[in-house]
Design a protein around this motif. Structure first.
Motif, PDB file in Angstrom:
ATOM      1  N   SER A  72      -6.941  -9.555 -12.134  1.00 10.07           N
ATOM      2  CA  SER A  72      -8.092  -8.643 -12.172  1.00 10.07           C
ATOM      3  C   SER A  72      -8.102  -7.734 -10.959  1.00 10.07           C
ATOM      4  O   SER A  72      -8.380  -6.530 -11.071  1.00 10.07           O
ATOM      5  CB  SER A  72      -9.392  -9.451 -12.249  1.00 10.07           C
ATOM      6  N   VAL A  73      -7.816  -8.308  -9.785  1.00 11.41           N
ATOM      7  CA  VAL A  73      -7.739  -7.487  -8.574  1.00 11.41           C
ATOM      8  C   VAL A  73      -6.599  -6.479  -8.689  1.00 11.41           C
ATOM      9  O   VAL A  73      -6.748  -5.297  -8.336  1.00 11.41           O
ATOM     10  CB  VAL A  73      -7.553  -8.374  -7.334  1.00 11.41           C
ATOM     11  N   ALA A  74      -5.448  -6.943  -9.186  1.00 11.08           N
ATOM     12  CA  ALA A  74      -4.303  -6.043  -9.329  1.00 11.08           C
ATOM     13  C   ALA A  74      -4.611  -4.904 -10.291  1.00 11.08           C
ATOM     14  O   ALA A  74      -4.261  -3.741 -10.032  1.00 11.08           O
ATOM     15  CB  ALA A  74      -3.082  -6.831  -9.809  1.00 11.08           C
ATOM     16  N   LEU A  75      -5.257  -5.225 -11.413  1.00  6.14           N
ATOM     17  CA  LEU A  75      -5.606  -4.181 -12.386  1.00  6.14           C
ATOM     18  C   LEU A  75      -6.560  -3.174 -11.764  1.00  6.14           C
ATOM     19  O   LEU A  75      -6.386  -1.957 -11.928  1.00  6.14           O
ATOM     20  CB  LEU A  75      -6.248  -4.812 -13.624  1.00  6.14           C
ATOM     21  N   THR A  76      -7.575  -3.645 -11.037  1.00  4.44           N
ATOM     22  CA  THR A  76      -8.507  -2.733 -10.375  1.00  4.44           C
ATOM     23  C   THR A  76      -7.784  -1.879  -9.344  1.00  4.44           C
ATOM     24  O   THR A  76      -8.061  -0.684  -9.214  1.00  4.44           O
ATOM     25  CB  THR A  76      -9.643  -3.524  -9.707  1.00  4.44           C
ATOM     26  N   GLY A  77      -6.849  -2.494  -8.618  1.00  8.74           N
ATOM     27  CA  GLY A  77      -6.083  -1.735  -7.629  1.00  8.74           C
ATOM     28  C   GLY A  77      -5.242  -0.648  -8.261  1.00  8.74           C
ATOM     29  O   GLY A  77      -5.210   0.493  -7.782  1.00  8.74           O
ATOM     30  N   VAL A  78      -4.549  -0.990  -9.345  1.00  6.12           N
ATOM     31  CA  VAL A  78      -3.707   0.000 -10.026  1.00  6.12           C
ATOM     32  C   VAL A  78      -4.565   1.119 -10.611  1.00  6.12           C
ATOM     33  O   VAL A  78      -4.221   2.309 -10.515  1.00  6.12           O
ATOM     34  CB  VAL A  78      -2.867  -0.676 -11.123  1.00  6.12           C
ATOM     35  N   ALA A  79      -5.694   0.741 -11.209  1.00  4.42           N
ATOM     36  CA  ALA A  79      -6.573   1.759 -11.790  1.00  4.42           C
ATOM     37  C   ALA A  79      -7.131   2.679 -10.708  1.00  4.42           C
ATOM     38  O   ALA A  79      -7.194   3.907 -10.892  1.00  4.42           O
ATOM     39  CB  ALA A  79      -7.715   1.088 -12.554  1.00  4.42           C
ATOM     40  N   THR A  80      -7.536   2.108  -9.577  1.00  3.61           N
ATOM     41  CA  THR A  80      -8.039   2.932  -8.472  1.00  3.61           C
ATOM     42  C   THR A  80      -6.964   3.869  -7.974  1.00  3.61           C
ATOM     43  O   THR A  80      -7.204   5.074  -7.776  1.00  3.61           O
ATOM     44  CB  THR A  80      -8.544   2.034  -7.328  1.00  3.61           C
ATOM     45  N   TRP A  81      -5.780   3.336  -7.753  1.00  2.34           N
ATOM     46  CA  TRP A  81      -4.665   4.180  -7.291  1.00  2.34           C
ATOM     47  C   TRP A  81      -4.374   5.299  -8.281  1.00  2.34           C
ATOM     48  O   TRP A  81      -4.088   6.437  -7.887  1.00  2.34           O
ATOM     49  CB  TRP A  81      -3.412   3.321  -7.101  1.00  2.34           C
ATOM     50  N   ALA A  82      -4.481   4.990  -9.583  1.00  4.88           N
ATOM     51  CA  ALA A  82      -4.145   5.990 -10.602  1.00  4.88           C
ATOM     52  C   ALA A  82      -5.154   7.121 -10.650  1.00  4.88           C
ATOM     53  O   ALA A  82      -4.790   8.261 -10.956  1.00  4.88           O
ATOM     54  CB  ALA A  82      -4.036   5.322 -11.975  1.00  4.88           C
ATOM     55  N   VAL A  83      -6.430   6.832 -10.366  1.00  5.50           N
ATOM     56  CA  VAL A  83      -7.455   7.856 -10.576  1.00  5.50           C
ATOM     57  C   VAL A  83      -7.866   8.597  -9.302  1.00  5.50           C
ATOM     58  O   VAL A  83      -8.399   9.706  -9.399  1.00  5.50           O
ATOM     59  CB  VAL A  83      -8.716   7.268 -11.250  1.00  5.50           C
ATOM     60  N   VAL A  84      -7.650   8.010  -8.132  1.00  5.16           N
ATOM     61  CA  VAL A  84      -7.991   8.751  -6.913  1.00  5.16           C
ATOM     62  C   VAL A  84      -6.819   9.639  -6.513  1.00  5.16           C
ATOM     63  O   VAL A  84      -5.677   9.379  -6.874  1.00  5.16           O
ATOM     64  CB  VAL A  84      -8.379   7.810  -5.750  1.00  5.16           C
ATOM     65  N   GLY A  85      -7.132  10.676  -5.763  1.00  5.61           N
ATOM     66  CA  GLY A  85      -6.073  11.622  -5.391  1.00  5.61           C
ATOM     67  C   GLY A  85      -6.242  12.168  -3.992  1.00  5.61           C
ATOM     68  O   GLY A  85      -5.904  13.326  -3.737  1.00  5.61           O
ATOM     69  N   GLY A  86      -6.762  11.343  -3.082  1.00  3.03           N
ATOM     70  CA  GLY A  86      -7.007  11.837  -1.734  1.00  3.03           C
ATOM     71  C   GLY A  86      -5.757  12.228  -0.980  1.00  3.03           C
ATOM     72  O   GLY A  86      -5.745  13.233  -0.266  1.00  3.03           O
ATOM     73  N   THR A  87      -4.684  11.458  -1.145  1.00  2.80           N
ATOM     74  CA  THR A  87      -3.458  11.755  -0.405  1.00  2.80           C
ATOM     75  C   THR A  87      -2.799  13.023  -0.911  1.00  2.80           C
ATOM     76  O   THR A  87      -2.337  13.865  -0.124  1.00  2.80           O
ATOM     77  CB  THR A  87      -2.486  10.567  -0.501  1.00  2.80           C
ATOM     78  N   SER A  88      -2.741  13.191  -2.222  1.00  7.31           N
ATOM     79  CA  SER A  88      -2.162  14.423  -2.768  1.00  7.31           C
ATOM     80  C   SER A  88      -3.001  15.634  -2.388  1.00  7.31           C
ATOM     81  O   SER A  88      -2.464  16.712  -2.105  1.00  7.31           O
ATOM     82  CB  SER A  88      -2.053  14.317  -4.294  1.00  7.31           C
ATOM     83  N   LEU A  89      -4.329  15.466  -2.387  1.00 10.83           N
ATOM     84  CA  LEU A  89      -5.212  16.548  -1.963  1.00 10.83           C
ATOM     85  C   LEU A  89      -4.917  16.952  -0.527  1.00 10.83           C
ATOM     86  O   LEU A  89      -4.749  18.144  -0.222  1.00 10.83           O
ATOM     87  CB  LEU A  89      -6.667  16.097  -2.092  1.00 10.83           C
ATOM     88  N   ALA A  90      -4.815  15.970   0.364  1.00  8.80           N
ATOM     89  CA  ALA A  90      -4.530  16.266   1.765  1.00  8.80           C
ATOM     90  C   ALA A  90      -3.142  16.877   1.927  1.00  8.80           C
ATOM     91  O   ALA A  90      -2.949  17.815   2.717  1.00  8.80           O
ATOM     92  CB  ALA A  90      -4.642  14.983   2.592  1.00  8.80           C
ATOM     93  N   ARG A  91      -2.170  16.367   1.169  1.00 10.59           N
ATOM     94  CA  ARG A  91      -0.801  16.870   1.291  1.00 10.59           C
ATOM     95  C   ARG A  91      -0.709  18.334   0.894  1.00 10.59           C
ATOM     96  O   ARG A  91      -0.093  19.146   1.602  1.00 10.59           O
ATOM     97  CB  ARG A  91       0.126  16.025   0.404  1.00 10.59           C
ATOM     98  N   GLU A  92      -1.331  18.698  -0.233  1.00  7.48           N
ATOM     99  CA  GLU A  92      -1.271  20.085  -0.680  1.00  7.48           C
ATOM    100  C   GLU A  92      -2.018  21.010   0.274  1.00  7.48           C
ATOM    101  O   GLU A  92      -1.554  22.115   0.589  1.00  7.48           O
ATOM    102  CB  GLU A  92      -1.849  20.205  -2.088  1.00  7.48           C
TER     103      GLU A  92
END
Length: 314
Positions: A81-101
């Motif tokens: 359950s923790v892993a699924l929440t982690g993967v889902a969070t990683w998939a939907v947030v985009g802070g690093t890509s936003l900062a990179r661009e």
């Protein structure tokens, strides 16, 4: 393991994954959803609000259903359950890509490569880059960083805290649909109406939390609150208004004004006009750092809110 702890550990794991990995270059789940939503659009499109509403329900509902089914599948295993929440969070947030661009455009501007910055700007936002000079590009970047801090980070965490994995996936689906069909073009004025209104509703809590945290984390909290109170309602977007106004006040700059999307010129009110200065190239990095602080604070607030709510109801 209690659901509040699953969210706390999973969301922290997902944000750490975003920080370390960013978005995948290929096979991003959000891109896969976009392709599927595009296929649904090709079948359903009519110049009619009802068909657009059906499109929004089918696509967003499918994302929520997928999240619900996956959560039920792993609910007997705390680790899964923790892993699924982690993967889902990683998939939907985009802070690093936003900062990179944003930083890539900022570096180009710092080096005097305005053409390179113009070429890169469409990776970050939908503005027409050709009419913009260096400071105009910098302003567009700061505005995009502010708005996407809410859309790509804080809003997702809020809905993750409220609804777990279905909330995470549902919010990103709604936000993606708005980006695809929610704009005011002749093709989507009616068909995209439901997606745009649904995005306004889903984005409301995250936008207000983003504005509050920008005021708390920025260098000028009073200026952020003052600009938010004075100018947020003047912005055409009910959610971008508070966020951009708070960022403008926190950073001591002016945002808004004339801009162009797809050849269509919009003249928006200037935010923080009385107390702010024109955006400079150096403000890009300041906006990115503020966005990072807001994202981390949002994680803490959402986790704390989930834990406190659980404590009161148990």
């Amino acid at each position: 393991m209690r659901a509040d702890r699953v969210f706390a550990y999973g969301a922290a794991l997902g944000l750490l994954g975003d920080l370390l990995l960013g978005d995948p270059r290929r096979g991003h789940p959000v891109a896969a959803f976009g392709r599927a939503a595009g296929g649904v659009e090709r079948v359903l499109w009519r110049d009619h609000r009802g068909w657009g509403a059906l499109h929004a329900v089918v696509c967003a509902g499918s994302a929520v259903a997928l999240g619900t089914a996956a959560s039920r599948l792993v609910r007997s295993s705390p680790a899964a359950s923790v892993a699924l929440t982690g993967v889902a969070t990683w998939a939907v947030v985009g802070g690093t890509s936003l900062a990179r661009e944003a930083r890539a455009i900022g570096r180009a501007l710092q080096a005097g490569d305005v053409e390179g910055a113009r070429a890169r700007l469409p990776h970050l936002c939908g503005r027409d880059p050709q009419p913009l000079d260096a400071d105009g590009i910098a302003r567009a970047v700061v505005e995009s960083v502010a708005e996407n801090t809410s859309d790509a980070v804080v809003g997702a965490l809020v809905w993750g805290a409220l609804g777990g994995v279905p909330g995470l996936l549902g919010f990103r689906a709604v936000n993606t649909l708005d980006a695809m069909v929610g704009h005011r073009s002749p093709k989507y004025l009616r068909y995209g109406w439901a997606s745009a209104r649904l995005d306004d509703l889903a984005g409301w809590p995250g936008a207000r939390l983003t504005a509050v945290l920008a005021a708390l984390a920025g260098p000028d909290p009073r200026g952020a609150v003052r600009a938010w109170r004075a100018d947020a309602d003047r912005h055409p977007s009910p959610n971008a208004g508070p966020v951009e106004a708070s960022f403008a006040g926190a950073l001591g700059v002016r945002l808004g004004g004339t801009l162009s999307y797809g050849g269509r010129v919009e003249r928006r009110p200037v935010l923080n006009a009385s107390a702010g200065r024109a955006v400079r190239v150096t403000d890009v990095e300041r906006a990115v750092r503020l966005s990072r602080r807001v994202g981390l604070l949002a994680l803490g607030v959402c986790v704390a809110g989930r834990l406190l709510t659980r404590g009161r109801t148990s």
